[in-house]
Design a protein around this motif. Structure first.
Motif, PDB file in Angstrom:
ATOM      1  N   ARG A  85      39.481  36.210  58.503  1.00  0.00           N
ATOM      2  CA  ARG A  85      40.486  36.192  59.564  1.00  0.00           C
ATOM      3  C   ARG A  85      40.363  34.947  60.418  1.00  0.00           C
ATOM      4  O   ARG A  85      39.267  34.433  60.622  1.00  0.00           O
ATOM      5  CB  ARG A  85      40.331  37.420  60.449  1.00  0.00           C
ATOM      6  CG  ARG A  85      40.803  38.660  59.727  1.00  0.00           C
ATOM      7  CD  ARG A  85      40.615  39.914  60.521  1.00  0.00           C
ATOM      8  NE  ARG A  85      41.415  40.968  59.918  1.00  0.00           N
ATOM      9  CZ  ARG A  85      41.358  42.243  60.256  1.00  0.00           C
ATOM     10  NH1 ARG A  85      40.551  42.638  61.221  1.00  0.00           N
ATOM     11  NH2 ARG A  85      42.127  43.139  59.655  1.00  0.00           N
TER      12      ARG A  85
ATOM     13  N   GLY B 203      42.035  30.783  69.222  1.00  0.00           N
ATOM     14  CA  GLY B 203      41.319  31.751  70.065  1.00  0.00           C
ATOM     15  C   GLY B 203      42.171  32.947  70.451  1.00  0.00           C
ATOM     16  O   GLY B 203      41.758  33.760  71.270  1.00  0.00           O
ATOM     17  N   GLY B 204      43.355  33.077  69.851  1.00  0.00           N
ATOM     18  CA  GLY B 204      44.263  34.157  70.224  1.00  0.00           C
ATOM     19  C   GLY B 204      44.125  35.379  69.334  1.00  0.00           C
ATOM     20  O   GLY B 204      43.028  35.703  68.882  1.00  0.00           O
ATOM     21  N   ALA B 205      45.239  36.036  69.101  1.00  0.00           N
ATOM     22  CA  ALA B 205      45.214  37.286  68.328  1.00  0.00           C
ATOM     23  C   ALA B 205      44.827  36.996  66.881  1.00  0.00           C
ATOM     24  O   ALA B 205      45.206  35.966  66.326  1.00  0.00           O
ATOM     25  CB  ALA B 205      46.586  37.938  68.389  1.00  0.00           C
ATOM     26  N   PRO B 206      44.048  37.903  66.274  1.00  0.00           N
ATOM     27  CA  PRO B 206      43.609  37.656  64.901  1.00  0.00           C
ATOM     28  C   PRO B 206      44.738  37.753  63.875  1.00  0.00           C
ATOM     29  O   PRO B 206      45.722  38.450  64.103  1.00  0.00           O
ATOM     30  CB  PRO B 206      42.565  38.749  64.656  1.00  0.00           C
ATOM     31  CG  PRO B 206      42.779  39.779  65.692  1.00  0.00           C
ATOM     32  CD  PRO B 206      43.485  39.132  66.834  1.00  0.00           C
ATOM     33  N   PHE B 207      44.590  37.013  62.777  1.00  0.00           N
ATOM     34  CA  PHE B 207      45.495  37.181  61.632  1.00  0.00           C
ATOM     35  C   PHE B 207      44.667  37.083  60.362  1.00  0.00           C
ATOM     36  O   PHE B 207      43.546  36.554  60.371  1.00  0.00           O
ATOM     37  CB  PHE B 207      46.625  36.135  61.642  1.00  0.00           C
ATOM     38  CG  PHE B 207      46.175  34.708  61.441  1.00  0.00           C
ATOM     39  CD1 PHE B 207      45.765  33.937  62.520  1.00  0.00           C
ATOM     40  CD2 PHE B 207      46.171  34.133  60.174  1.00  0.00           C
ATOM     41  CE1 PHE B 207      45.351  32.618  62.336  1.00  0.00           C
ATOM     42  CE2 PHE B 207      45.758  32.812  59.977  1.00  0.00           C
ATOM     43  CZ  PHE B 207      45.343  32.062  61.066  1.00  0.00           C
ATOM     44  N   ASN B 208      45.201  37.642  59.284  1.00  0.00           N
ATOM     45  CA  ASN B 208      44.500  37.628  58.000  1.00  0.00           C
ATOM     46  C   ASN B 208      44.751  36.302  57.308  1.00  0.00           C
ATOM     47  O   ASN B 208      45.895  35.965  56.995  1.00  0.00           O
ATOM     48  CB  ASN B 208      44.973  38.798  57.135  1.00  0.00           C
ATOM     49  CG  ASN B 208      44.489  40.120  57.685  1.00  0.00           C
ATOM     50  OD1 ASN B 208      43.304  40.292  57.934  1.00  0.00           O
ATOM     51  ND2 ASN B 208      45.402  41.051  57.914  1.00  0.00           N
TER      52      ASN B 208
ATOM     53  N   GLY C 193      46.535  32.976  74.148  1.00  0.00           N
ATOM     54  CA  GLY C 193      47.118  34.319  74.166  1.00  0.00           C
ATOM     55  C   GLY C 193      46.046  35.380  74.052  1.00  0.00           C
ATOM     56  O   GLY C 193      44.852  35.088  73.963  1.00  0.00           O
ATOM     57  N   ASP C 194      46.507  36.605  74.068  1.00  0.00           N
ATOM     58  CA  ASP C 194      45.622  37.769  74.056  1.00  0.00           C
ATOM     59  C   ASP C 194      44.834  37.828  72.745  1.00  0.00           C
ATOM     60  O   ASP C 194      45.425  37.839  71.670  1.00  0.00           O
ATOM     61  CB  ASP C 194      46.503  39.023  74.204  1.00  0.00           C
ATOM     62  CG  ASP C 194      45.677  40.276  74.358  1.00  0.00           C
ATOM     63  OD1 ASP C 194      44.436  40.192  74.231  1.00  0.00           O
ATOM     64  OD2 ASP C 194      46.276  41.337  74.599  1.00  0.00           O
ATOM     65  N   PRO C 195      43.489  37.825  72.824  1.00  0.00           N
ATOM     66  CA  PRO C 195      42.714  37.832  71.573  1.00  0.00           C
ATOM     67  C   PRO C 195      42.614  39.216  70.928  1.00  0.00           C
ATOM     68  O   PRO C 195      41.991  39.367  69.891  1.00  0.00           O
ATOM     69  CB  PRO C 195      41.330  37.344  72.025  1.00  0.00           C
ATOM     70  CG  PRO C 195      41.235  37.759  73.449  1.00  0.00           C
ATOM     71  CD  PRO C 195      42.632  37.732  74.016  1.00  0.00           C
ATOM     72  N   ALA C 196      43.218  40.222  71.563  1.00  0.00           N
ATOM     73  CA  ALA C 196      43.088  41.579  71.005  1.00  0.00           C
ATOM     74  C   ALA C 196      44.149  41.821  69.945  1.00  0.00           C
ATOM     75  O   ALA C 196      45.044  41.024  69.744  1.00  0.00           O
ATOM     76  CB  ALA C 196      43.226  42.594  72.131  1.00  0.00           C
ATOM     77  N   GLY C 197      44.028  42.948  69.282  1.00  0.00           N
ATOM     78  CA  GLY C 197      45.054  43.356  68.327  1.00  0.00           C
ATOM     79  C   GLY C 197      44.516  43.450  66.928  1.00  0.00           C
ATOM     80  O   GLY C 197      43.544  42.783  66.565  1.00  0.00           O
ATOM     81  N   GLU C 198      45.133  44.307  66.146  1.00  0.00           N
ATOM     82  CA  GLU C 198      44.760  44.495  64.751  1.00  0.00           C
ATOM     83  C   GLU C 198      45.880  43.873  63.920  1.00  0.00           C
ATOM     84  O   GLU C 198      47.029  44.302  64.002  1.00  0.00           O
ATOM     85  CB  GLU C 198      44.610  46.000  64.482  1.00  0.00           C
ATOM     86  CG  GLU C 198      44.133  46.373  63.109  1.00  0.00           C
ATOM     87  CD  GLU C 198      42.753  45.822  62.763  1.00  0.00           C
ATOM     88  OE1 GLU C 198      41.960  45.530  63.682  1.00  0.00           O
ATOM     89  OE2 GLU C 198      42.492  45.670  61.545  1.00  0.00           O
ATOM     90  N   PRO C 199      45.555  42.835  63.155  1.00  0.00           N
ATOM     91  CA  PRO C 199      46.633  42.132  62.456  1.00  0.00           C
ATOM     92  C   PRO C 199      47.202  42.930  61.288  1.00  0.00           C
ATOM     93  O   PRO C 199      46.498  43.722  60.659  1.00  0.00           O
ATOM     94  CB  PRO C 199      45.941  40.866  61.954  1.00  0.00           C
ATOM     95  CG  PRO C 199      44.509  41.230  61.825  1.00  0.00           C
ATOM     96  CD  PRO C 199      44.245  42.253  62.890  1.00  0.00           C
ATOM     97  N   GLY C 200      48.476  42.701  61.008  1.00  0.00           N
ATOM     98  CA  GLY C 200      49.087  43.263  59.802  1.00  0.00           C
ATOM     99  C   GLY C 200      48.611  42.498  58.576  1.00  0.00           C
ATOM    100  O   GLY C 200      48.034  41.425  58.693  1.00  0.00           O
TER     101      GLY C 200
ATOM    102  N   ARG D  72      42.294  33.131  64.155  1.00  0.00           N
ATOM    103  CA  ARG D  72      42.955  33.539  65.393  1.00  0.00           C
ATOM    104  C   ARG D  72      44.102  32.578  65.672  1.00  0.00           C
ATOM    105  O   ARG D  72      43.927  31.355  65.552  1.00  0.00           O
ATOM    106  CB  ARG D  72      41.976  33.504  66.570  1.00  0.00           C
ATOM    107  CG  ARG D  72      40.918  34.589  66.523  1.00  0.00           C
ATOM    108  CD  ARG D  72      40.117  34.611  67.810  1.00  0.00           C
ATOM    109  NE  ARG D  72      39.145  35.688  67.815  1.00  0.00           N
ATOM    110  CZ  ARG D  72      39.440  36.973  68.069  1.00  0.00           C
ATOM    111  NH1 ARG D  72      40.682  37.316  68.334  1.00  0.00           N
ATOM    112  NH2 ARG D  72      38.508  37.893  68.051  1.00  0.00           N
TER     113      ARG D  72
ATOM    114  N   ASP E 227      51.158  37.151  63.597  1.00  0.00           N
ATOM    115  CA  ASP E 227      50.032  37.397  62.690  1.00  0.00           C
ATOM    116  C   ASP E 227      50.472  37.322  61.230  1.00  0.00           C
ATOM    117  O   ASP E 227      49.854  36.642  60.401  1.00  0.00           O
ATOM    118  CB  ASP E 227      49.358  38.745  63.000  1.00  0.00           C
ATOM    119  CG  ASP E 227      50.332  39.912  63.015  1.00  0.00           C
ATOM    120  OD1 ASP E 227      51.557  39.686  63.131  1.00  0.00           O
ATOM    121  OD2 ASP E 227      49.875  41.061  62.903  1.00  0.00           O
TER     122      ASP E 227
END
Lengths: 364, 207, 152
Positions: free
Chosen positions: C53, C59-64, A170-177, C55, A191
């Motif tokens: 963090r 390799g996807g969207a980041p998470f905490n 998936g899209d690697p962009a974004g600012e996680p909550g 992903r 996230d």
């Protein structure tokens, strides 16, 4: 209703002193050192770090000792400690593809690139108690096999991905909550679900993961890969504008491969659940990946019927510090509540008795 | 020295923070709380920091105490005229510097600006009115300007102030801000090392 | 171009200082800085947290993922160079030494010495530890072989 009541100070002080005594135990036995706990009970320490959501083996070892081995109490201590510290910033997302592997197995391919590396696992032990471990029998140094160089271990997922048989990252962009900063409001993104699962109670996560296998939510899983090892942590130094390595953490990652039948618009392919946990904790990472997949039901047009597919249920009940707080608060004084209920029950019984008497029935 | 020919800037960024971070931050917090609780009173935060221009010392002290990695600070031209100030804030507070008004928790307003622009800073939501921006507005002086009459929480009947150097349309903008209560921005006027707070709960009229 | 190389060099050196064994850092630091200009404390060392963090899917969207303890320090030399250190854990002495070495590294005459006497041995020690572990893991690699079944 709560009413402040004074009293009990001496009892509380003496209870704390008694707790300290019981924690220490027999004074003729040497006290546990933090090195012993961190070194020899390291999986307990890992669990406290994961669910305490703070990577610090020394502090987690201290918490285990202070909590007399009650891991949820130790997790609570670590959570409380972290609230006293400023947050300097956010690390760059870790690159688990560059993990320095200590264990790596796949259930989907036997001869996969990178191979099957068993590492320090309980698997294949006979689960027979070993009387030798009651003493301090000498332990052999590990066997070694020479390596020319340490190379990155390829991801199993990428093998299927090359053929387009599995969904990508998936899209690697974004600012996680961040659920430690902002109150959660549903529905939430993946996230926040992954953050919540990474710190959720291992037993709760395990039970939910198990429930998906037993038919409460459709998953049909295969372990694509479990890997454990050290991963570099990098942060950006304010004022310099570039990231630097600040150390390494041990993580366990699980890629769970699940079936997806496909639809009129999409060809059939595999989907994935993901687990990532502090320390060495395969059980937690695997359970997390099952629940992550189950919670993605809406993405794949699956009917949500089981507890593991209900994100509010999972996120609101998975945190053992919250759960223990609410359950255990019941032992605190509820004298006034209870008096009110007692009065109500007495009144209801009296009224019922009176009605029966009025109807001429015999009262009991 | 290549990339580090900017040593002077780097040195300026790391200089002039709180001498005693814990007690200085506590003291500034306490003084600000007093100023917010009694709108219109002037609180001198003291000479606790030395920050590059155009940062007013009081604004710098306020941000050193309150800003952190979770509170983006808006300022004009952080890569140009504001670079030294931006670098100072980044190092001292860890706060991200933003040019996006809608992302700001704090805003360092320039002396001359149009208060109509306040509308683009966060005003909170009805669920979370606290998710709003605090605007730091430099003034020439806390006295000698046109008179304003303040009323509302923290003020017994009325309090009169006359800050000099307010932008055109200030009172009207405050009235518009007040009309959206409990949503709205909070204003802190800064001059030298002192502050005067005008929280959204304060009603302001000219007179 | 020179800037980029310098940035990359400093990045590598700071990483080595943060990740090398603590005992080795202390020993090399004592030797190297015996004759060095002293570090003036600017901030810290102080302990705090960074949020780590991951992903989604790797390799996807980041998470905490969760926080980690870190210690950081900033120092300055009399000549103006500012040194930073951020290191996992809570070892304040280590952060102070690393920040001092980072400041010295920016002075051309010190850089050569720090590279040779601290950064290089630090990276070597790290590599050795990594190889050590990898060789222990390597011994647990499964070598599959196929059993011959039946006759033909």
């Amino acid at each position: 209703m709560y009413v402040a009541v004074k009293g009990g100070e001496a009892a509380i002080a003496n209870a704390h002193r008694l707790l300290a005594d019981r924690r220490r135990g027999d004074r003729d036995v040497p006290a546990l050192t933090l090195e012993q706990i961190a070194g020899q009970l390291s999986l307990a320490v890992d669990r406290v770090m994961a669910e305490g959501s703070l990577y610090d083996p020394d502090l987690a070892a201290l918490a285990v000792r202070q909590a007399r081995g009650d891991l949820i109490e130790a997790i609570f201590l670590l959570r409380a400690y972290r609230t006293t510290l400023p947050r300097f910033g956010y690390a760059a997302p870790v690159d688990t593809g560059r993990m320095r592997i200590e264990r790596r197995v796949s259930a989907t391919y036997k001869d996969l690139p990178g191979g099957q590396l068993l590492g320090p696992t309980f698997d294949y032990t006979h689960r027979l108690l070993d009387p030798a471990l009651a003493g301090d029998a000498p332990v052999e140094a590990p066997e070694r096999r020479a390596l020319a160089a340490v190379e990155d271990c390829p991801r199993v997922i990428d093998i299927l991905d090359r053929e387009g048989l599995i969904e990508g990252d998936g899209d690697p962009a974004g600012e996680p909550g961040d659920l430690t900063r902002d109150p959660v409001s549903y529905p939430v993104g993946r996230d926040l679900r992954l953050q919540a699962l990474a710190r959720a109670d291992e037993g709760f996560t395990l039970a939910l993961g198990y429930s998906t296998q037993r038919g409460y939510g459709r998953v049909h899983p295969f372990v694509g890969e479990v890997r454990i090892g050290l991963v570099d942590v990098e942060v950006e130094i304010p004022d310099l504008g570039f990231t630097v390595r600040i150390g390494a953490v041990r993580l366990t990652e699980c890629q769970m491969v699940a079936q997806f039948k496909g639809s009129a618009e999409e060809p059939a392919r595999f989907t994935r659940g993901y687990g990532l946990v502090f320390g060495q904790s395969e059980r937690k990472a695997m359970a997390m990946s099952l629940v992550d997949r189950a919670l993605r039901a809406d993405e794949f047009g699956e009917e949500r019927r089981a507890p593991a597919q209900d994100e509010e249920f999972v996120l609101e009940h998975g945190d053992n510090v919250q759960a223990t707080g609410f359950v255990e608060h019941l032992k605190l004084p509820h004298y006034v509540d209870f008096q009110a209920e007692l009065d109500l029950v007495r009144r209801l019984r009296a009224e019922a008795g009176q009605r029966r008497a009025e109807r001429g029935e015999e009262t009991r | 020295m290549g990339a580090f020919a900017t040593t002077a800037l780097a040195t300026a960024a790391v200089a002039g923070g709180f001498a005693d971070p814990v007690f200085d931050a506590q003291a500034v917090f306490r003084l600000l709380m007093g100023a917010m609780a009694e709108p219109g009173t002037v609180a001198d935060l003291g000479a606790r920091v030395a920050a590059p221009a155009p940062l007013v010392p009081a604004a710098a002290a306020l941000l050193a105490a309150l800003a952190d990695g979770d509170t983006p600070v808006w300022m004009a031209d952080p890569a140009g005229a504001g670079e030294a100030a931006a670098r100072w804030l980044r190092f001292q507070t860890g706060a991200p510097i933003t040019e996006d008004r809608a992302a700001a928790t704090f805003a360092l307003l320039p002396e001359r600006h149009d208060p109509v622009g306040w509308a683009s800073f966060p005003r909170g939501t009805s669920d979370y009115p606290d998710r709003s921006a605090t605007l730091l507005l430099p003034v020439r002086d806390f006295a000698g300007g046109d008179g304003l009459v303040l009323a509302g929480p923290g003020i017994a009947a009325e309090r009169r102030v006359a800050p000099a150097g307010l932008p055109e349309g200030f009172a009207a903008a405050l009235a518009a801000n007040r009309a959206g209560f409990p949503l709205g921005v909070d204003i802190v006027l800064v001059c030298g090392t002192a502050v005067l707070a005008l929280p959204r709960s304060t009603r302001v009229r000219e007179g | 171009m020179i800037d980029e190389m310098e940035t990359e060099g400093r990045r590598r050196a700071m990483g080595a200082l943060a990740c090398m064994p603590a005992g080795l850092l202390a020993q090399r630091y004592a030797e190297v800085t015996a004759s060095a200009p002293p570090a003036l404390a600017v901030r810290g060392p102080e302990v705090g947290l960074v949020m780590l963090r991951g992903r989604a899917g790797g390799g996807g969207a980041p998470f905490n993922l969760g926080e980690a303890s870190v210690v950081r320090a900033t120092v300055r030399l009399g000549s103006g160079e500012v040194g930073h250190a951020v290191i996992l854990g809570r070892d304040t002495g280590r952060a102070r030494m690393a920040a001092h070495l980072d400041a010295l590294w920016q002075c051309p005459d010190w850089r050569v010495r720090i590279e040779a006497e601290v950064v290089a041995p630090g990276l070597a020690a790290e590599d050795e530890a990594v190889l050590d572990r990898a060789e222990e893991t390597e011994a647990t690699r499964v070598d599959f072989f196929t059993l011959v079944r039946g006759e033909d």
